[in-house]
Design an enzyme around this catalytic site. Sequence first.
Site, PDB file in Angstrom:
ATOM      1  N   HIS A 241     -12.058 -27.977  -0.744  1.00 39.48           N
ATOM      2  CA  HIS A 241     -11.391 -27.748   0.533  1.00 39.48           C
ATOM      3  C   HIS A 241     -10.811 -26.335   0.583  1.00 39.48           C
ATOM      4  O   HIS A 241     -10.718 -25.733   1.655  1.00 39.48           O
ATOM      5  CB  HIS A 241     -10.251 -28.757   0.737  1.00 39.48           C
ATOM      6  N   ASP A 314     -20.767 -32.169   3.905  1.00 42.87           N
ATOM      7  CA  ASP A 314     -19.314 -32.336   3.902  1.00 42.87           C
ATOM      8  C   ASP A 314     -18.774 -31.446   5.022  1.00 42.87           C
ATOM      9  O   ASP A 314     -19.517 -30.643   5.618  1.00 42.87           O
ATOM     10  CB  ASP A 314     -18.748 -31.953   2.535  1.00 42.87           C
TER      11      ASP A 314
END
Length: 594
Positions: A241, A314
């Site tokens: 992330h 993702d």
Amino acid sequence: MPSRRTVLAATAGVAASLALSGTAHANDHKLRSLVSRMTLEEKVGQLFVMRVYGHSATAPDQADIDANLKEIGVRTAAEMIARYRVGGIIYFTWAHNTRDPHQIADLSNGIQEASLHQPRGLPVLISTDQEHGIVCRVGEPATLFPGAMAIGADGSRRDARTLGRIAGQELKAIGIRQNYSPVADVNVNPANPVIGVRSFGSEPQAVAGLVAAEVAGYQGAGVAATAKHFPGHGDTAVDSHYGFPVITHSREVWEKLDAVPFRAAIRAGIDSVMTAHIQFPALDDSGDPATLSHPILTGILRGELGYDGVVVTDSLGMEGVRQKYGDDRVPVLALKAGVDQLLNPPSLDVAWNAVLKAVQDGELTEARLDESILRILRLKARLRLFEEPYVSHAGVTRAVGTPAHLAAADRIAERTTTLLVNERRLLPLSHRTHRTLLVVGADPASPSGTTGPPTGVLAAALTELGFTATALSTGTAPSAAVVAQAVAAARQADAVVVGTYNITAAQKTLVEQLLATGRPVVAVAIRNPYDVAQLPAVPAYLATYSWTDVELRAAARVIAGEAAPHGRLPVPVQRADDPAKVLYPVGYGLSYRR
């Protein structure tokens, strides 16, 4: 909910023209015909799965309208569908999509109605991250189960399949038909900041069996499961992330470790596979993330592993995929690598127009888009979204959070609780000899949809079991004053229950000073089980693998002797003073002897 007349009007054209049976590839000629009638703009939209703010498809709160205008340039989900013709929408708690099951069902129906009323309208594939444990988007009163590592401690494929079946039934009832679960990563790095307890464990064959079982449960209930994060995110100390992890495994290690659960998922008929924003030099030495790697996605996943289902990225908002290329290049490169669904780009307008321009300029062919669109439509057909795009309030009431489902979650949770230390048989505690309990410790933000905080949930559960339990939150980094307050309160109790959360120096000081009071101390590792290695003097230590209500209530029943501990470590715990040596091996766990 839309009326029956509205439903029939919206779906009649597509459903009648396709008359799809849902069998794999049996209706390809009809699906190909459908693709051939789509405009290029509609094809581009079908590739995207996008977030949108609000509890309603047409009438969100003003704050959500403002957020949509700022991030997407539209006011509502319905406007986004009309402008971009997106093929999928992902629900998030923070986007205010998931207030309660009946509201979610209404939102899902509103999204489907908005899409099906468009020219050549198609049903939307609605998705979310409902892993259970620490990652959930749909909360109470829906049934929440223990997370993956807890299921790994249980070790039962039957329980994993039951989790998938029940969770799938509830998701389907509220209109969510693609779940980004299970996690197929093999967590071999205790320092992994992003996977950890989201993984079933460190043993590839055990992980593979549980992945396949959950896939069978979800897909048997009519929800597409998603194995993630290919080619394997289990051995990294960087969170994708926020950074760009590099996996240093050799090709041989990958085959024996990371690949095993994904192969099992493919054998189980997995509907979708999610990519990882990781660099894996042994599989592709270009320096590109796996999400953008043709050798990894087309060469290995599709070629060597023989997977022909949907590949979803993702989130394209994560730093791991944005560091090397701009947001306009990432979606184009992902499609060139072999991706089908482009998930949650930072700017839908930038990404959508970049893909459109790439086709117009000849960098991507329309035929390449058609390959992905056909896979997406096959999945929608298999889920019977063409025939049954809508859900009902009656269906929500029948399926979501039923007493039978909640009882199943409680029974499974009891089988996950792992007893690691129990000196002089301190546990189970008796409310006759240890009536007053102090519950202290870390109170991290409660996972979505659970009540929390952990100390309060534990204290309430223990009180229901006959103790007089008082909660005192000391946080993940208690100050000296907070520690002193907890020590003073402990002296007034018969025993102390303390929750540890990825143990810190301050938490360690708290526990050591609680031990110095002479009161019996029971510690509960409410996230990573590795905490036990840092506190060798604690006489009783449990691992719950998460701080969700269902797991904490199960731990309380184990502490009180209302349930016996059955869990076994699915990962090894290394010694704190010598990490090269194992303190507690995989499979370790104590039981109560009568």
